[in-house]
Design a protein around this motif. Sequence first.
Motif, PDB file in Angstrom:
ATOM      1  N   LEU A   1      36.205  24.032 108.418  1.00 49.39           N
ATOM      2  CA  LEU A   1      35.444  23.273 108.543  1.00 49.39           C
ATOM      3  C   LEU A   1      35.706  21.915 108.843  1.00 49.39           C
ATOM      4  O   LEU A   1      35.077  20.992 108.846  1.00 49.39           O
ATOM      5  CB  LEU A   1      34.110  23.432 107.741  1.00 49.39           C
ATOM      6  N   ASP A   2      37.192  21.611 108.164  1.00 46.70           N
ATOM      7  CA  ASP A   2      37.391  20.206 108.098  1.00 46.70           C
ATOM      8  C   ASP A   2      37.612  19.598 109.627  1.00 46.70           C
ATOM      9  O   ASP A   2      38.093  20.210 110.339  1.00 46.70           O
ATOM     10  CB  ASP A   2      38.794  20.197 107.317  1.00 46.70           C
ATOM     11  N   ILE A   3      37.076  18.419 109.559  1.00 46.02           N
ATOM     12  CA  ILE A   3      37.001  17.636 110.618  1.00 46.02           C
ATOM     13  C   ILE A   3      37.813  16.338 110.867  1.00 46.02           C
ATOM     14  O   ILE A   3      37.915  15.542 111.602  1.00 46.02           O
ATOM     15  CB  ILE A   3      35.799  17.490 111.374  1.00 46.02           C
ATOM     16  N   ASN A   4      38.656  16.198 109.778  1.00 45.06           N
ATOM     17  CA  ASN A   4      39.350  14.900 109.508  1.00 45.06           C
ATOM     18  C   ASN A   4      40.554  14.555 110.677  1.00 45.06           C
ATOM     19  O   ASN A   4      40.687  13.763 111.185  1.00 45.06           O
ATOM     20  CB  ASN A   4      40.088  14.695 108.216  1.00 45.06           C
ATOM     21  N   GLU A   5      40.987  15.769 110.928  1.00 47.94           N
ATOM     22  CA  GLU A   5      42.081  15.612 112.139  1.00 47.94           C
ATOM     23  C   GLU A   5      41.158  15.255 113.512  1.00 47.94           C
ATOM     24  O   GLU A   5      41.768  14.470 114.482  1.00 47.94           O
ATOM     25  CB  GLU A   5      42.644  16.803 112.475  1.00 47.94           C
ATOM     26  N   GLU A   6      40.249  15.943 113.814  1.00 47.70           N
ATOM     27  CA  GLU A   6      39.443  15.494 114.983  1.00 47.70           C
ATOM     28  C   GLU A   6      39.094  14.180 114.995  1.00 47.70           C
ATOM     29  O   GLU A   6      39.050  13.353 116.012  1.00 47.70           O
ATOM     30  CB  GLU A   6      38.352  16.488 115.166  1.00 47.70           C
ATOM     31  N   LYS A   7      38.622  13.573 113.723  1.00 44.81           N
ATOM     32  CA  LYS A   7      37.983  11.969 113.684  1.00 44.81           C
ATOM     33  C   LYS A   7      39.284  11.391 113.949  1.00 44.81           C
ATOM     34  O   LYS A   7      39.042   9.942 114.591  1.00 44.81           O
ATOM     35  CB  LYS A   7      37.490  12.066 112.240  1.00 44.81           C
ATOM     36  N   VAL A   8      40.354  11.597 113.377  1.00 36.08           N
ATOM     37  CA  VAL A   8      41.586  10.823 113.606  1.00 36.08           C
ATOM     38  C   VAL A   8      41.810  10.515 115.006  1.00 36.08           C
ATOM     39  O   VAL A   8      42.156   9.503 115.620  1.00 36.08           O
ATOM     40  CB  VAL A   8      42.665  11.126 112.909  1.00 36.08           C
TER      41      VAL A   8
ATOM     42  N   SER B   1      31.758  22.256 117.157  1.00 30.77           N
ATOM     43  CA  SER B   1      31.818  23.824 116.621  1.00 30.77           C
ATOM     44  C   SER B   1      32.171  23.894 115.295  1.00 30.77           C
ATOM     45  O   SER B   1      31.837  25.179 114.828  1.00 30.77           O
ATOM     46  CB  SER B   1      32.939  24.321 117.548  1.00 30.77           C
ATOM     47  N   LYS B   2      32.634  22.735 114.642  1.00 30.81           N
ATOM     48  CA  LYS B   2      33.031  22.878 113.128  1.00 30.81           C
ATOM     49  C   LYS B   2      31.953  22.291 112.148  1.00 30.81           C
ATOM     50  O   LYS B   2      31.767  22.555 110.968  1.00 30.81           O
ATOM     51  CB  LYS B   2      34.244  21.922 112.846  1.00 30.81           C
ATOM     52  N   SER B   3      30.915  21.659 112.789  1.00 25.87           N
ATOM     53  CA  SER B   3      30.116  20.921 111.846  1.00 25.87           C
ATOM     54  C   SER B   3      29.184  21.781 110.998  1.00 25.87           C
ATOM     55  O   SER B   3      29.271  21.431 109.667  1.00 25.87           O
ATOM     56  CB  SER B   3      28.943  20.197 112.696  1.00 25.87           C
TER      57      SER B   3
END
Length: 286
Positions: A211-218, A257-259
Amino acid sequence: MIYSMTGFGKALVQLPLKKITVEIKSLNSKNLDLSVRLPQPYKEKELEIRNVIAQQLERGKVECSVFIEVTGEETSATLNAPIVRAYIAQMKNIIPDADATELMKMAVRMPDALKVERCELDEQEWNEIVKVLNQALININEFRKQEGEKLGNDFANRISNIRSCMKEIEGYEEDRIKSVKDRLLQNLKELEVNIDESRYAQEVVYYIEKLDINEEKVRLTNHLDYFLETMNANEHAGRKLGFIAQEMGREINTMGSKSNHAEMQKLVVKMKDELEKIKEQVLNIL
């Protein structure tokens, strides 16, 4: 600096006997779709006009119209005197007592009573048309520039809104992790089995990583920065901005989709809405 494909430019010049007006309109299009309307004497110059416009406008559905209005005492039509006299003579044979004025009125309405001489290309007049055409192109490009500035401000605001949503999402991430841990623990309790703390910790880490979205945010942040950088570059980058917007959409969709969190999903929907409006307007960018 971005330019809109939508624009309008008009220019005119008053000559001693004529007024020349050039109007150019443009809408968005994937390529240059150009139509040119010219007075009959200047049809042979259509290709030259097309080349001039293509160099200046590059893309868009463009319509160019050249109007020539005769304002002085000039006409290309003259009476065909032998034909008119022949018509009058024939009508006198039929109606000997007819009034001469009335016969003349009828005669000039008959076929071939007027001779229309074909206007030849006037080079001096053509040079004036070229000048007016170039001024109309300057005017439409100025219009496109002003529209582009408005679109640029709108893009900057919407990108700022997307950044704000990303910032808000960060506030829910800890709550989401706690929710995942609590849900796993509750499911295990309902099964009424002994909990292996080590295995439980491994499962929590596994779900958190999924569920980690750090890569998407970067990546999304990089795309937003690149969009603004491209927008402010000295090039016509409408297509490029469209590709960047597509990449932004991929990252936002992955975040959605990960939220796995109601409030985060609401923010993702807001981001999608802002991005869709950006995509709509990018279609108007040169």
